[in-house]
Design an enzyme around this catalytic site. Structure first.
Site, PDB file in Angstrom:
ATOM      1  N   CYS A 188       0.051  14.326  13.019  1.00 35.89           N
ATOM      2  CA  CYS A 188       0.092  12.863  12.861  1.00 35.89           C
ATOM      3  C   CYS A 188       1.522  12.326  12.904  1.00 35.89           C
ATOM      4  CB  CYS A 188      -0.562  12.446  11.555  1.00 35.89           C
ATOM      5  SG  CYS A 188      -2.367  12.457  11.604  1.00 35.89           S
ATOM      6  N   ASP A 199       0.846  -1.199   0.000  1.00 36.61           N
ATOM      7  CA  ASP A 199       0.000   0.000   0.000  1.00 36.61           C
ATOM      8  C   ASP A 199       0.881   1.249   0.000  1.00 36.61           C
ATOM      9  OD1 ASP A 199      -3.110   0.728   0.821  1.00 36.61           O
ATOM     10  OD2 ASP A 199      -1.673   2.237   1.478  1.00 36.61           O
ATOM     11  N   GLY A 200       0.459   2.275  -0.724  1.00 29.73           N
ATOM     12  CA  GLY A 200       1.231   3.511  -0.800  1.00 29.73           C
ATOM     13  C   GLY A 200       1.386   4.212   0.537  1.00 29.73           C
ATOM     14  N   HIS A 201       0.577   3.880   1.495  1.00 23.77           N
ATOM     15  CA  HIS A 201       0.712   4.456   2.840  1.00 23.77           C
ATOM     16  C   HIS A 201       0.852   3.319   3.855  1.00 23.77           C
ATOM     17  CE1 HIS A 201       0.455   6.915   6.315  1.00 23.77           C
ATOM     18  NE2 HIS A 201      -0.088   7.958   5.729  1.00 23.77           N
ATOM     19  N   GLU A 203       3.652  17.769  10.942  1.00 25.40           N
ATOM     20  CA  GLU A 203       2.260  17.339  11.004  1.00 25.40           C
ATOM     21  C   GLU A 203       1.977  16.695  12.353  1.00 25.40           C
ATOM     22  OE1 GLU A 203       1.082  14.746   7.787  1.00 25.40           O
ATOM     23  OE2 GLU A 203      -0.790  14.203   8.804  1.00 25.40           O
ATOM     24  N   GLU A 241       4.545  16.833   2.261  1.00 26.77           N
ATOM     25  CA  GLU A 241       4.536  16.518   3.703  1.00 26.77           C
ATOM     26  C   GLU A 241       5.732  15.649   4.085  1.00 26.77           C
ATOM     27  OE1 GLU A 241      -0.166  16.650   4.526  1.00 26.77           O
ATOM     28  OE2 GLU A 241       0.543  14.629   4.113  1.00 26.77           O
ATOM     29  N   CYS A 255      -7.218  13.519   9.433  1.00 24.02           N
ATOM     30  CA  CYS A 255      -6.418  12.439  10.020  1.00 24.02           C
ATOM     31  C   CYS A 255      -5.933  12.768  11.422  1.00 24.02           C
ATOM     32  CB  CYS A 255      -5.230  12.124   9.120  1.00 24.02           C
ATOM     33  SG  CYS A 255      -4.249  13.545   8.625  1.00 24.02           S
ATOM     34  N   CYS A 256      -5.599  14.045  11.661  1.00 22.46           N
ATOM     35  CA  CYS A 256      -4.917  14.383  12.913  1.00 22.46           C
ATOM     36  C   CYS A 256      -5.802  14.310  14.154  1.00 22.46           C
ATOM     37  CB  CYS A 256      -4.258  15.756  12.803  1.00 22.46           C
ATOM     38  SG  CYS A 256      -2.984  15.848  11.528  1.00 22.46           S
TER      39      CYS A 256
END
Lengths: 634, 634
Positions: B319, B191-193, B317, B301, B394-395
């Site tokens: 996150c 997965d790309g993340h 960030e 990022e 997300c954060c």
């Protein structure tokens, strides 16, 4: 002949002079442009698919749209403009091969135009002919603007009307579609990327058709009213007349300001002039890199906050440097003030020229002022390494068109005579005065001027710009000699008024002692650093000249004199500046790089090291490595 | 009980201790999390459309997909994880209302799952059920990872299996699809993340099913082989085992490293351990902001070059701060070394905590170290102003889950006893030792420890972390007293070994004199500046405390003493640090901000000015304005 030709009622202080550029610094760069960059354009535009898009749109070829952006047509138009300016002053091989390329591509463009004048291959091929539905990002009028500029250049250069007719049809189409809500026209809107506005003013100048001037004025004043969603990025947050600072995408801001200046020039609009003057001062005082580079952020390619002028993340898009020169020149014509040509000089010799390699074949889209040791380069358009062509190929043809039309930006004529804004070997003519200039500037400070022609019956003023960076100069005019203490300098202009006769000589000698330059203390990025400059040139260090280590640890010793050496062998011939310095010996700090400030004085100095600085414009022409303009002093 | 529960064969130096957090600094922040942030989650997820997407996917509602990204499901999962950890330790109203919300949303998730285990509303609703066609950007496994982590938390907290069963079905589905080319499975990819990898290790730990551990190991080793196009952004440029530095998107890099550390812990894989140790050291030594913030660039990022640590364009960030704590804690468990908890402390008190407002209702996605006077804020996720919720949200739930599980990250048990990594009022238990801690840290340096339980028949070691920032400390243990000159400190750990009895007391007093901190001279962004720190807290100036001008002209006088004042009334109660300084009086520089370095010494100082510094975590809780951490000294 050049990109700006004032209209009959223009309220300008200057008109562009006629300049022939001879040998010398810019002669060499223009030769590379003429012999290498421009001739390679058609091949690159073919392989990137731009030309085939036109063929497909014309029904003359099959195939899918090629290109990543809706504005790829503009690459073709900017190349055509560059080629036209080149043809106007002699292209290689008597211009025959280039002229043939130009006419071939002009025909491709003409064939791709739709019957009602519309032309944009992205929308014709990919969007089923949909139009003006995505003004924020569609770039339809932006492309139209570049088409118009190319057409004006082609007409001025060749006298041929084919492309101008295409442009007029497109402009008439746009004029039939766009207008104020109460005009009865279908659309009240502006393009997300200003560009058509300045082009329409020039089309008015070329054709005399005032509708184009009015349309440009309408567009300029419709930014800032939320038609594009209100974003600063596309100049829609605040009307230009109310703006207090430059903001948003740098190229968008600069093209819009060029148009506002054109309008102020043609119509005498005091509000637009005041806005342009206010924004120019704010931009230069707080948002301009030492190189003249503009744009602080990679993200959004936009201006940052005042004094936010990073080094390694300087964006300084090459197109923004081109746009800056175009805008400042319009300001120079409007006002006659020297400071606009000061910024043009700085930009041309540094932030602009770095955008193209010395061989004219590789490009920088962004122009950082620092590349660190061990820099991880992501490649692509925003790489700190030179690239053969870009996915978003806006910059290369923009460089080509500015170099090809450079003569246009060098001097002006005012009511009293000739103003020389930039010093190049060549011949300047305005207001009946012709002056021959011989100089090895910027390597040497001596500028020799010989009057070749002048009216015998009245005085004319020869105005010579004393650059803003220049602390000491001498000038001899006939049997009078001045220096900076007693010369008749008025706000940047040395004014020499007399009844000139052919053969009269003026010798100006600008002091070229290398200088150490510091920034306003609010420019946080360069605190504790100085930059080396000499004349109009900003210097930098490159790793290749400093073996045995990187540049991140370099310290300049400001107490030792700078020395210069002209190196004909190096980078096409450059004058280097050598400074004394050393590399810090930083003890291993373990895993945490922050320490008590007490006793955190300068780390121990290593062996003395001669630092060899080269002109910034010549960086990235040898092996990849680190580079820096601003040098720590401790 | 917490996010990491080591497997039976784990090769870890520590196991997480059981900690109950009482009143005090983190008790207050966790109370806000429990009473404000977490309870608002369901309403925000409802209005942003995340929950309705699940209903539509289940066929229980009509409607279009809502949300801008393919990973919006993960916001739901992270909130569920936060809520589960909160339920495990007592939620407001005996947990009833929260438990009801959790079970309701767990059912929504379960109902949306497809029969074969797949679950992703973006692809189910928008892409016609297409799967795994866009691994680079699709985030399907990323979302699966957050689902698995939520399920593990829910199972650990409540003992209920409903969400765990969903996670197991999805994990089994993924395991049936992904595998090496020679495995016969349909897809060899990642997965790309990164995120599913660390989650799969935890699912192995929760279920004992070794297939999940193997799948995690397969995924971790398939990054860096070009399956995603080879970009550093998504960790695909180089295999982790060969990497020499952190690179690419910061959160992606950190989640991947957390997984690598989990794998090294469970399998004893020396190559992964070496990579994790190497990259942690490189990251902290050259790519970590003073606040613990990670990520230098808004664009992508991502991490920048070594020592590229900008201030106003720090990305940091929120996150990434969460991910940094998660990774460093896994390193602390694996190695038992104090430095990992040093970074955790710094991150928690600064770069992480700044991400949420004091009232728990507004958030920062990026955490700059400077906001200039006249800052133009673009709004949106990357704003320097607090926001109620984000388009890319997300954060906020990431902050919620870390605060709700904070007790998990504070202490560990090793073979010899209890290691206290972070000092909070509360009760620590490991290896048969229970210690009660009372402290007003970080405002006061006194930490009182009372043994409540210990084996009577053998010695245990109480290991107390002496923070990396701490220059002076004193400790009393029974009738022995030490200070920093003679205490038995071993690589960050003060080791007190004895046969403890209930009622035994240890008093540790950490010196909290405020400090001025300087950076490695290669950190160009802060040359000529210092930062104020006190204990684990980084301080900053805010404009609201300095009327009469901005902060861009502020200069700190390093020769004058810093004084502290505790202000119970201010920002929920903070200790301020007051320094002496002044504002520069910068003469009007005209249009060009660069000047000869000769005589460019410090501009004239204005009236002396008391500079009031507040803890960085508390910034942006009053009126908007400028802020800075690093302060020029001239």
């Amino acid at each position: 002949m050049g990109p700006v030709r004032l209209g009959p009622g223009a309220k300008a202080a200057l008109v562009p002079a006629t300049v022939q550029v001879g040998a010398g610094f810019w002669g060499t760069r223009r030769k590379v442009n003429a012999h290498s960059s421009i001739p390679q354009g058609p091949g690159l535009l073919e392989s990137a698919g731009n030309l085939n898009n036109l063929r497909v749109a014309a029904g003359a070829a099959e195939g899918a749209f090629q290109g990543a952006y809706p504005f790829v047509d503009s690459d073709v138009y900017k190349w055509l403009e560059a080629a036209a300016w080149q043809l106007a002053q002699g292209a290689p091989g008597d211009g025959g091969p280039l002229a043939a390329d130009v006419e071939r591509i002009v025909s491709l463009v003409a064939d791709a135009q739709q019957p009602d004048g519309y032309l944009n291959t992205w929308f014709q091929l990919l969007k089923g002919g949909e139009r003006y539905k995505d003004l924020r990002w569609g770039h339809e009028l932006y492309c139209a603007g570049h088409l118009i500029q190319a057409a004006v250049a082609h007409h001025r250069a060749t006298g041929r009307r084919q492309l101008l007719d295409v442009a007029v049809r497109f402009a008439d189409h746009i004029d039939s579609v766009f207008g104020p809500a109460d005009s009865g026209k279908p659309l009240d809107g502006v393009d997300g990327h200003p560009e058509v506005e300045t082009a329409l003013v020039e089309l008015y100048r070329e054709t005399g058709e005032r509708r184009y001037l009015n349309l440009a004025g309408y567009f300029v004043d419709r930014f800032g009213h939320g038609l594009l969603g209100g974003e600063a990025y596309c100049q829609d947050r605040v009307p230009l007349r109310e703006a207090t600072d430059v903001e948003g995408h740098a190229v968008r801001q600069l093209y819009l300001l060029a148009a506002a200046t054109d309008l102020a020039t043609e119509t005498g609009d005091a509000g637009l002039r005041a806005a342009a003057e206010r924004l120019w001062s704010a931009m230069t005082a707080t948002k301009t890199h030492l190189t003249g580079g503009l744009g602080a952020h990679h993200d959004e390619e936009d201006f940052g906050d005042p004094y936010e002028l990073p080094n390694e993340r300087a964006y300084c898009e090459t197109c923004a440097a081109v746009a800056s020169v175009q805008w400042s020149w319009r300001m120079a014509l409007l006002t006659g003030e020297a400071r606009y040509s000061d910024l043009i000089e700085r930009t041309l010799y540094n932030g602009f020229l770095a955008g193209v390699s010395l061989d004219g074949e590789r490009w920088l889209y962004v122009n950082p002022l620092q590349v660190r040791d061990g820099h991880t380069d992501t490649g692509g358009d925003q790489s700190a390494r030179r690239t053969r062509w870009f996915r978003c190929a806006c910059c290369p043809p923009n460089v080509m068109r500015l170099l090809a039309s450079l003569a246009h930006y060098l001097a002006g004529g005012d009511a009293g005579g000739l103003q020389i804004c930039q010093y190049v070997t060549g011949r300047y003519t305005a207001e009946g005065v012709t002056v021959r200039c011989e100089t090895d500037y910027p390597w040497q400070g001596v500028i020799g001027l010989t009057v070749e022609e002048a009216p015998a019956d009245r005085t004319r003023t020869l105005s010579l710009r004393i650059p803003q960076w220049c602390g000491e100069f001498r000038v001899r005019c006939a049997d009078t000699a001045y220096d900076q203490t007693d010369a008749p300098v008025d706000d940047g202009w040395l004014r020499l008024e007399r009844t000139w006769a052919p053969g009269d000589q003026v010798v100006l000698e600008l002091g070229l002692e290398p200088r150490l330059t510091a920034a306003d203390p609010r420019v946080d990025a360069v605190r504790g650093c100085v930059a080396i400059e000499r004349g109009p040139l900003v210097y930098c260090l490159e790793q290749v000249d400093h073996p045995g280590g990187g540049l991140d640890d370099i310290v300049l010793d400001t107490t030792r004199a700078l020395t210069v050496e002209h190196r004909p062998d190096l980078l096409g011939g450059v004058t280097t500046v050598v400074a004394a310095g050393h590399r810090r010996r930083i003890p291993d700090a373990g895993w945490w790089p922050y320490r008590s400030a007490e006793g955190a004085g300068a780390p121990p100095a290593g062996e003395p090291l001669a630092l060899t600085a080269i002109p910034y414009y010549a960086w990235a022409n040898r092996q990849d490595g680190s580079m820096r303009v601003w040098l720590p002093t401790s």
